[in-house]
Design a protein around this motif. Sequence first.
Motif, mmCIF file in Angstrom:
data_model
loop_
_atom_site.group_PDB
_atom_site.id
_atom_site.type_symbol
_atom_site.label_atom_id
_atom_site.label_comp_id
_atom_site.label_asym_id
_atom_site.label_seq_id
_atom_site.Cartn_x
_atom_site.Cartn_y
_atom_site.Cartn_z
ATOM 1 N N UNK A 130 0.609 -0.807 -0.076
ATOM 2 C CA UNK A 130 0.046 0.201 0.260
ATOM 3 C C UNK A 130 1.721 1.182 0.033
ATOM 4 N N UNK A 131 2.036 1.322 0.804
ATOM 5 C CA UNK A 131 2.711 2.789 0.602
ATOM 6 C C UNK A 131 3.440 2.792 -0.816
ATOM 7 N N UNK A 132 4.122 1.802 -1.204
ATOM 8 C CA UNK A 132 4.242 1.533 -2.732
ATOM 9 C C UNK A 132 3.766 2.412 -3.759
ATOM 10 N N UNK A 133 2.239 1.541 -3.345
ATOM 11 C CA UNK A 133 1.564 2.704 -3.994
ATOM 12 C C UNK A 133 0.760 4.213 -3.754
ATOM 13 N N UNK A 134 1.136 4.097 -3.200
ATOM 14 C CA UNK A 134 0.943 5.769 -2.300
ATOM 15 C C UNK A 134 1.728 6.873 -2.658
ATOM 16 N N UNK A 135 3.400 6.349 -2.835
ATOM 17 C CA UNK A 135 4.517 7.266 -3.351
ATOM 18 C C UNK A 135 4.427 7.131 -4.660
ATOM 19 N N UNK A 136 4.250 6.000 -5.330
ATOM 20 C CA UNK A 136 3.925 6.319 -7.088
ATOM 21 C C UNK A 136 2.719 6.794 -7.308
ATOM 22 N N UNK A 137 2.151 6.476 -6.639
ATOM 23 C CA UNK A 137 0.623 8.011 -7.178
ATOM 24 C C UNK A 137 1.088 9.727 -6.575
ATOM 25 N N UNK A 138 1.283 9.805 -5.480
ATOM 26 C CA UNK A 138 2.293 11.095 -5.776
ATOM 27 C C UNK A 138 3.432 11.186 -6.131
ATOM 28 N N UNK A 139 4.675 10.374 -7.143
ATOM 29 C CA UNK A 139 5.345 11.276 -7.642
ATOM 30 C C UNK A 139 4.823 11.143 -9.660
ATOM 31 N N UNK B 152 7.451 13.758 -10.489
ATOM 32 C CA UNK B 152 8.167 14.123 -10.405
ATOM 33 C C UNK B 152 9.552 13.076 -11.691
ATOM 34 N N UNK B 153 10.571 13.532 -12.103
ATOM 35 C CA UNK B 153 11.149 12.928 -12.740
ATOM 36 C C UNK B 153 13.373 12.837 -12.326
ATOM 37 N N UNK B 154 13.149 12.644 -11.755
ATOM 38 C CA UNK B 154 14.388 12.666 -10.409
ATOM 39 C C UNK B 154 14.164 11.950 -9.659
ATOM 40 N N UNK B 155 14.881 11.668 -9.253
ATOM 41 C CA UNK B 155 15.495 11.025 -8.027
ATOM 42 C C UNK B 155 16.326 10.418 -7.562
ATOM 43 N N UNK B 156 17.313 9.837 -6.795
ATOM 44 C CA UNK B 156 17.840 11.029 -5.962
ATOM 45 C C UNK B 156 18.001 9.596 -4.691
ATOM 46 N N UNK B 157 19.319 8.773 -4.277
ATOM 47 C CA UNK B 157 19.088 7.514 -3.607
ATOM 48 C C UNK B 157 20.145 7.852 -2.683
ATOM 49 N N UNK C 128 9.402 14.598 -2.221
ATOM 50 C CA UNK C 128 8.952 13.950 -1.991
ATOM 51 C C UNK C 128 10.152 13.177 -0.917
ATOM 52 N N UNK C 129 10.781 12.679 -0.074
ATOM 53 C CA UNK C 129 11.171 12.387 0.805
ATOM 54 C C UNK C 129 10.868 11.329 1.943
ATOM 55 N N UNK C 130 11.623 9.272 1.278
ATOM 56 C CA UNK C 130 11.133 8.147 1.571
ATOM 57 C C UNK C 130 12.287 7.660 2.624
ATOM 58 N N UNK D 57 6.057 0.314 -9.373
ATOM 59 C CA UNK D 57 4.715 0.517 -9.358
ATOM 60 C C UNK D 57 4.732 1.758 -10.136
ATOM 61 N N UNK D 58 6.054 2.683 -9.704
ATOM 62 C CA UNK D 58 5.731 3.987 -10.403
ATOM 63 C C UNK D 58 5.951 3.689 -11.542
#
Length: 351
Positions: A29-38, A43-48, A120-122, A169-170
């Motif tokens: 459920x969290x994966x889906x929620x994050x994907x929906x907001x992205x 948002x087109x940039x992800x930083x690890x 968006x911070x995870x 999911x994203x």
Amino acid sequence: MISTSNSKLWKEIFEQPEMMRRCLSVNTPIFKEIAAEVKARGIKTVVFAARGSSDHAAQLARYLFETHCGMIASIATPAVITCYNGNVDYSNALVIGVSQSGGAQDVYEVMKRCDEQGGICVSVTNERDTLMTTAGKYYINNECGKETSITAAKSYMTQLLILNALAAHISGKAELISQLDKLPDIVAEALKLEDQVRAIIPVYRNIEHMLLFGRGLLYGLAQEAELKIQETSYLDARSYASSDYRHGPIATSLRFVPAIFFIADKQTNECIIGLHERLKEEKHIYSTIVTNDPEIAKLGDSSVLIPSQYDGLEAVYACAVFAQMFACLCALSRDYDPDNPVGVSKHTVTR
């Protein structure tokens, strides 16, 4: 016969399929929620932000996010924030902080900067109520229980799974999402590699130096294997992308330094096979090939054969089990304790 009966690491290697299933069950459920907001924010940039094994999980995630999500992916250099007070703009980025302990001060500072700027911070940790869990809108727990061995196995494997799931999911790609439920079964099947791994240990028992090669999806895995071998067996193990090794490091190759080649990705196999052939011809090295192809396996002096249907991303999970087993068995064969590496802490803090 190397006894693993007292090894906590060995026990936790075999707990991984169950932990992965629980991780998916709790966190989907969290994966889906994050994907929906992205997606909603475009948002087109992800930083690890990660260190050690967590960083190696992020290396795989870079490929997945860029290949399947169309996002620019990078791994943060925390010193830019903590030492140089760099003016990095994370306001329109997805920042994912990854740490087993959740106590990584420098990773936290990157996450905090993202929070302050409205990105968006995870947070991804295996321990609750830690420094990193105080930053970020979203928190994902590995759900793999306490790790009793300092050498990480199940936390690394669930980190791979979590980052893989976020990318799936994203991306919204049905085949990637449906593949997630198969990954714990792949790890369970890979546990059957034990006899093959035991068979190659004698060659590596008394060496002091070794090389590991991968490319693409399997390069981060080669880095993780390097770390596991270094901290458990005190070997000078060094990993390289097969594409990079030709650009200088190949000059240092020596006949008496054995090498492990991860060759189980149809998209990159040709490059690694080419390097293997050259090193055999020019340096006469001893090689172990970890592959899903019986014909490729014949190229090595020894080999470990994973199931043929596991290629690319699925092969990463099977090869990760190989790397964990190899590190544990190699350490025990050298009379070292893989659960308590000298100078290594479960809660390493860098700033």
